[in-house]
Scaffold this active site. Sequence first.
Site, PDB file in Angstrom:
ATOM      1  N   GLU A 129       0.859  -1.193   0.000  1.00  0.00           N
ATOM      2  CA  GLU A 129       0.000   0.000   0.000  1.00  0.00           C
ATOM      3  C   GLU A 129       0.893   1.240   0.000  1.00  0.00           C
ATOM      4  O   GLU A 129       1.681   1.425   0.913  1.00  0.00           O
ATOM      5  CB  GLU A 129      -0.915  -0.051   1.234  1.00  0.00           C
ATOM      6  CG  GLU A 129      -1.641   1.227   1.561  1.00  0.00           C
ATOM      7  CD  GLU A 129      -2.386   1.828   0.393  1.00  0.00           C
ATOM      8  OE1 GLU A 129      -3.264   1.161  -0.177  1.00  0.00           O
ATOM      9  OE2 GLU A 129      -2.069   2.994   0.033  1.00  0.00           O
ATOM     10  N   LYS A 130       0.740   2.068  -1.026  1.00  0.00           N
ATOM     11  CA  LYS A 130       1.656   3.196  -1.231  1.00  0.00           C
ATOM     12  C   LYS A 130       1.524   4.334  -0.231  1.00  0.00           C
ATOM     13  O   LYS A 130       2.364   5.211  -0.185  1.00  0.00           O
ATOM     14  CB  LYS A 130       1.514   3.743  -2.646  1.00  0.00           C
ATOM     15  CG  LYS A 130       0.169   4.366  -2.967  1.00  0.00           C
ATOM     16  CD  LYS A 130       0.177   4.920  -4.393  1.00  0.00           C
ATOM     17  CE  LYS A 130      -1.157   5.501  -4.786  1.00  0.00           C
ATOM     18  NZ  LYS A 130      -2.101   4.488  -5.238  1.00  0.00           N
ATOM     19  N   HIS A 131       0.469   4.369   0.576  1.00  0.00           N
ATOM     20  CA  HIS A 131       0.266   5.491   1.496  1.00  0.00           C
ATOM     21  C   HIS A 131       0.909   5.309   2.868  1.00  0.00           C
ATOM     22  O   HIS A 131       0.940   6.243   3.651  1.00  0.00           O
ATOM     23  CB  HIS A 131      -1.228   5.730   1.701  1.00  0.00           C
ATOM     24  CG  HIS A 131      -1.887   6.343   0.520  1.00  0.00           C
ATOM     25  ND1 HIS A 131      -2.501   5.596  -0.447  1.00  0.00           N
ATOM     26  CD2 HIS A 131      -1.976   7.634   0.130  1.00  0.00           C
ATOM     27  CE1 HIS A 131      -2.958   6.398  -1.372  1.00  0.00           C
ATOM     28  NE2 HIS A 131      -2.656   7.642  -1.059  1.00  0.00           N
ATOM     29  N   CYS A 136      -2.553  12.121   2.977  1.00  0.00           N
ATOM     30  CA  CYS A 136      -2.645  12.293   1.528  1.00  0.00           C
ATOM     31  C   CYS A 136      -3.830  13.231   1.286  1.00  0.00           C
ATOM     32  O   CYS A 136      -4.877  13.086   1.916  1.00  0.00           O
ATOM     33  CB  CYS A 136      -2.882  10.945   0.841  1.00  0.00           C
ATOM     34  SG  CYS A 136      -3.342  11.118  -0.900  1.00  0.00           S
ATOM     35  N   HIS A 138       4.213   6.890  -4.457  1.00  0.00           N
ATOM     36  CA  HIS A 138       3.000   7.703  -4.360  1.00  0.00           C
ATOM     37  C   HIS A 138       3.179   8.923  -5.261  1.00  0.00           C
ATOM     38  O   HIS A 138       4.251   9.504  -5.297  1.00  0.00           O
ATOM     39  CB  HIS A 138       2.770   8.149  -2.912  1.00  0.00           C
ATOM     40  CG  HIS A 138       1.469   8.859  -2.726  1.00  0.00           C
ATOM     41  ND1 HIS A 138       1.291  10.188  -3.055  1.00  0.00           N
ATOM     42  CD2 HIS A 138       0.265   8.412  -2.292  1.00  0.00           C
ATOM     43  CE1 HIS A 138       0.034  10.517  -2.810  1.00  0.00           C
ATOM     44  NE2 HIS A 138      -0.606   9.458  -2.351  1.00  0.00           N
ATOM     45  N   HIS A 163      -6.564  10.773  -0.133  1.00  0.00           N
ATOM     46  CA  HIS A 163      -6.783   9.427   0.418  1.00  0.00           C
ATOM     47  C   HIS A 163      -6.664   9.366   1.939  1.00  0.00           C
ATOM     48  O   HIS A 163      -6.535   8.281   2.509  1.00  0.00           O
ATOM     49  CB  HIS A 163      -5.831   8.415  -0.225  1.00  0.00           C
ATOM     50  CG  HIS A 163      -6.057   8.263  -1.700  1.00  0.00           C
ATOM     51  ND1 HIS A 163      -5.119   8.606  -2.641  1.00  0.00           N
ATOM     52  CD2 HIS A 163      -7.146   7.847  -2.385  1.00  0.00           C
ATOM     53  CE1 HIS A 163      -5.608   8.381  -3.852  1.00  0.00           C
ATOM     54  NE2 HIS A 163      -6.837   7.931  -3.726  1.00  0.00           N
ATOM     55  N   HIS A 194      -2.636  15.523  -6.449  1.00  0.00           N
ATOM     56  CA  HIS A 194      -2.549  14.343  -5.597  1.00  0.00           C
ATOM     57  C   HIS A 194      -1.157  14.270  -4.978  1.00  0.00           C
ATOM     58  O   HIS A 194      -0.175  14.034  -5.685  1.00  0.00           O
ATOM     59  CB  HIS A 194      -2.830  13.090  -6.455  1.00  0.00           C
ATOM     60  CG  HIS A 194      -2.882  11.816  -5.670  1.00  0.00           C
ATOM     61  ND1 HIS A 194      -2.877  10.588  -6.283  1.00  0.00           N
ATOM     62  CD2 HIS A 194      -2.942  11.570  -4.329  1.00  0.00           C
ATOM     63  CE1 HIS A 194      -2.936   9.638  -5.357  1.00  0.00           C
ATOM     64  NE2 HIS A 194      -2.967  10.212  -4.176  1.00  0.00           N
TER      65      HIS A 194
HETATM   66 FE   LIG Z   1      -2.895   9.305  -2.267  1.00  0.00          FE
END
Ligand SMILES: [Fe+2]
Length: 131
Positions: free
Chosen positions: A16-18, A116, A46, A119, A52
């Site tokens: 998961e990139k976050h 984020c 990310h 997100h 974003h």
């Molecule tokens: Fe994001």
Amino acid sequence: MSKITELVHEANWKEEKHVPVIECPDQVKNGELFQVKVGIGKEIAHPNTTEHHIRWISLYFHADGDKFPFQVGHFEFTSHGESVEGPNKGSVYTHHEIAASVKLGKSGTLQALSLCNIHGLWQSEKVIKVI
Ligand SMILES: [Fe+2]
């Protein structure tokens, strides 16, 4: 209505990139300075665009047996390609990675929280032993 703490996400940073990734020694000497790095997207990048991006990372330390955590630092990332010519036409982007020099007097847990802009909130933690 949800409490904000219920809206903080956790996941495996490799998938998961976050998720903030905390990098520091597993064990440090009492009172000796060491470096803590926290970055987002270590395995899966990310985006860092005007639309974003990661807004901030906050790093906390919760000593074993203490009731409350203490904030080690709060790091804001304020450049994401903004320009008078339009989104992503700017010449500066702040990368979402920080390094802090820290010393500890007790074992405990480092905790990172990041935001984020689309997100939401993500957290991770790393146990650190003081000898
Ligand atoms: Fe994001």
